[in-house]
Design an enzyme around this catalytic site. Structure first.
Site, mmCIF file in Angstrom:
data_model
loop_
_atom_site.group_PDB
_atom_site.id
_atom_site.type_symbol
_atom_site.label_atom_id
_atom_site.label_comp_id
_atom_site.label_asym_id
_atom_site.label_seq_id
_atom_site.Cartn_x
_atom_site.Cartn_y
_atom_site.Cartn_z
ATOM 1 N N HIS A 27 1.479 1.855 -3.433
ATOM 2 C CA HIS A 27 0.387 2.782 -3.873
ATOM 3 C C HIS A 27 0.640 4.179 -4.011
ATOM 4 O O HIS A 27 0.321 4.935 -5.228
ATOM 5 C CB HIS A 27 -0.768 2.639 -3.128
ATOM 6 C CG HIS A 27 -1.750 1.137 -3.382
ATOM 7 N ND1 HIS A 27 -2.763 0.994 -2.654
ATOM 8 C CD2 HIS A 27 -1.128 0.345 -3.881
ATOM 9 C CE1 HIS A 27 -3.119 -0.380 -2.604
ATOM 10 N NE2 HIS A 27 -2.314 -0.783 -3.641
ATOM 11 N N ASP A 53 0.801 -1.172 0.060
ATOM 12 C CA ASP A 53 -0.180 -0.134 0.038
ATOM 13 C C ASP A 53 1.059 1.257 -0.136
ATOM 14 O O ASP A 53 1.991 1.033 -0.673
ATOM 15 C CB ASP A 53 -0.769 0.043 1.188
ATOM 16 C CG ASP A 53 -2.396 0.595 1.066
ATOM 17 O OD1 ASP A 53 -2.194 1.817 0.484
ATOM 18 O OD2 ASP A 53 -3.391 0.078 1.079
#
Length: 543
Positions: free
Chosen positions: A322, A288
């Protein structure tokens, strides 16, 4: 901050040595007694089969009572349950030391803490400290959270062979058969909205029934002061990897943070409501966001009222994530005085990522970013978005994204703000889009100054619902010749100066509220102006 002071800061920031002086960290380091005790003196046994929770915690407790010192984890494989770090302790991992946390969930007690910025019940973090001072985790060893035992996994993120192997290991699938859960308890937790939220109507039995879903962050340092994380590899966390919360004087250097790319909520470093922070010379390869700045979510974050402030990030490398350097989306307490310098993002979904949404509130301001180098970015090189959705930034197979519904809403304390960003010297060799800015109709993103950009991307510049956006000294190569140089929607006071373009010619204006677009020093393009949906061609001036 008045206009003269902003100009002075920008001039300082963009001129070499002065920038370094402006951004010199002021963070207090911890100090420790040299007394060292090994966990083996308290009965710890290597090999990965003996649970050493009691031995490690006893070593920490005894050393803490004697005024502190170094608790040594020697070379070897050391299995443990949750560890509580205490004041004046340096938990030191020798080279070739692997501290691995057990996948026996019964060893983790349910505790009330904070998750994604609001009060939540979670399983106790493998390493946890509350209200401690002068603490450290150092050395050359590895800390492994055994996160694969906890995490749900999306089928779209795995190969067919990996998916079959995962299913054969046990666990259960959701009704659609496209998400794997490690247990029925974990699957049951996923059926609720905010299952861990502390609220009336939920008793101890409720939380116990969904316990496996309430994954712990691996390192939680809450309300602590003078913290050092140095040299260690932190990997395979059940949820977030490292989470300093409401802490001050935090130094993180020369660490390596790793999570599988498919790991749900597998953030690298989430710095929440902290003050005086230095992150340097570290690498991240996670599932992430990599380095993420937060300050609480919605009303709970605004009530806490603790911004993350006075933060320096420098000389870091991010691989898969991300976002490379990220603010949000839980930024309701605000963030200010953030300095980022000399960072590299390689294959990161989005490079610089600033995200929020209605309901958050909070102000993010005074952000200074210098010398960013990117390669092979699947999404946007630089992104500001006030319509954040809790989804992966790159659309997975089978997913479909609808554009947000555009409507004016009243400005309240729940309306977020992004303003006063200064970004200088960004090089990006390959991205889906060079720059994306999307504010709200009722609250534009404001006062963004970008200088010395050298970008190769499939698409160019996209500015929506923004005011006073300045791009100066920009080289832009658009790989898809059918795309425009810039798309501008309901925005005003847009300056594009010294713009060198390759493979694109179109300036596309939309919206009746678009005004005052100034383009100067354009080279490499024969400009074509498109204006529709209420926009007027006369609002753009090209010289």
């Amino acid at each position: 901050m008045n206009k003269i002071l902003k100009t002075v800061i920008l001039l300082i920031f963009t001129h070499g040595a002065f920038a370094q002086k402006l951004a010199e960290p002021t963070v207090s380091l911890p100090t420790f007694k040299k007394d060292t005790v090994s966990i083996t003196a308290f009965g710890a046994i290597s090999g990965g089969r003996h649970l050493n929770t009691e031995s490690i915690n006893q070593a920490i407790d005894q050393t803490h009572k004697k005024g502190g010192g170094v608790v040594l984890i020697p070379a070897g494989v050391w299995l443990s349950g949750p560890i509580t770090l205490k004041s004046n302790i340096n938990l030191h991992l020798a080279a070739n030391a692997l501290l691995q946390f057990t996948k026996d969930f019964s060893q983790y007690s349910l505790v009330q803490t904070s998750w994604e910025g609001i009060p939540q019940m979670r399983n106790q973090s493998p390493i946890w400290a509350l209200n401690q001072q002068n603490i450290a985790i150092t050395g050359k060893g590895v800390i492994d959270g055994n996160g694969d035992a906890w995490r749900m996994v999306k089928k779209a993120k795995m190969t067919e062979t990996q998916w079959k192997k995962l299913i054969s290991s046990g666990g259960v699938l959701n009704e659609k058969g496209d998400i794997w859960y490690p247990s029925q308890s974990s699957l049951k937790g996923a059926s609720y909205k905010d299952p861990g939220l502390v609220e009336k109507g939920k008793n101890a039995q409720f939380y116990e029934e969904i316990k496996d879903y309430l994954r712990p962050n691996m390192i939680l340092l809450e309300k602590c002061e003078r913290i050092l994380l140095e040299g260690v590899t932190f990997q395979n966390s059940a949820a977030w990897n490292i989470h300093p919360l409401m802490s001050a004087d935090l130094t993180i250097r020369n660490i390596n943070v790793r999570n599988p790319w498919y790991s749900q909520n597998g953030d690298g470093l989430d710095i929440e409501s902290c003050k005086n922070v230095l992150v340097e010379q570290s690498t991240f390869d996670v599932g992430d966001d990599a380095i993420c700045i937060k300050s609480g979510r919605n009303e709970a974050g605004r009530e806490r009222g603790m911004p993350t402030e006075n933060l320096w990030v420098r000389n870091c490398t991010v691989y898969h994530a991300h976002g490379g350097f990220v603010v949000g989306s839980e930024m309701s307490g605000g963030a200010k005085n953030l300095y980022v310098d000399n960072c590299t993002f390689i294959g990161t979904d989005i490079g610089l990522r600033f995200k929020t949404t209605r309901g958050r509130g909070g102000v993010v301001e005074n952000v200074y970013i210098n010398n960013i180098f990117m390669k092979d970015i699947p999404g946007e090189a630089i992104l500001f978005d006030m319509y954040y959705e809790a989804k992966d930034p790159i659309v997975l197979s089978g997913e479909h994204r609808e554009p947000p519904k555009v409507e004016f809403l009243p400005v309240t304390e729940a309306t977020p703000q992004f303003k006063d960003f200064y970004i200088n010297n960004v090089v990006c060799d390959g991205a889906a889009k060079a720059l994306f800015i999307r504010g709200l109709p009722e609250m534009h993103i404001k006062n963004i100054q970008l200088t010395r950009l050298d970008m190769v991307a499939k698409e160019g510049i996209d500015i929506q619902e923004a005011s006073n956006i300045s791009l100066r000294d920009v080289k832009l190569q658009v790989e898809d010749a059918s795309k425009q140089i810039a798309y501008i929607l309901n925005s005003n006071d847009i300056k594009l100066h010294q713009l060198e373009v390759k493979n694109a010619n179109i300036f596309h204006l939309q919206g009746e509220r678009t005004s005052t677009v100034d383009v100067q020093g354009l080279t490499g393009a024969q400009p074509v102006i498109k204006a529709d949906f209420g926009a007027n061609k006369n609002v753009i001036n090209i010289n």
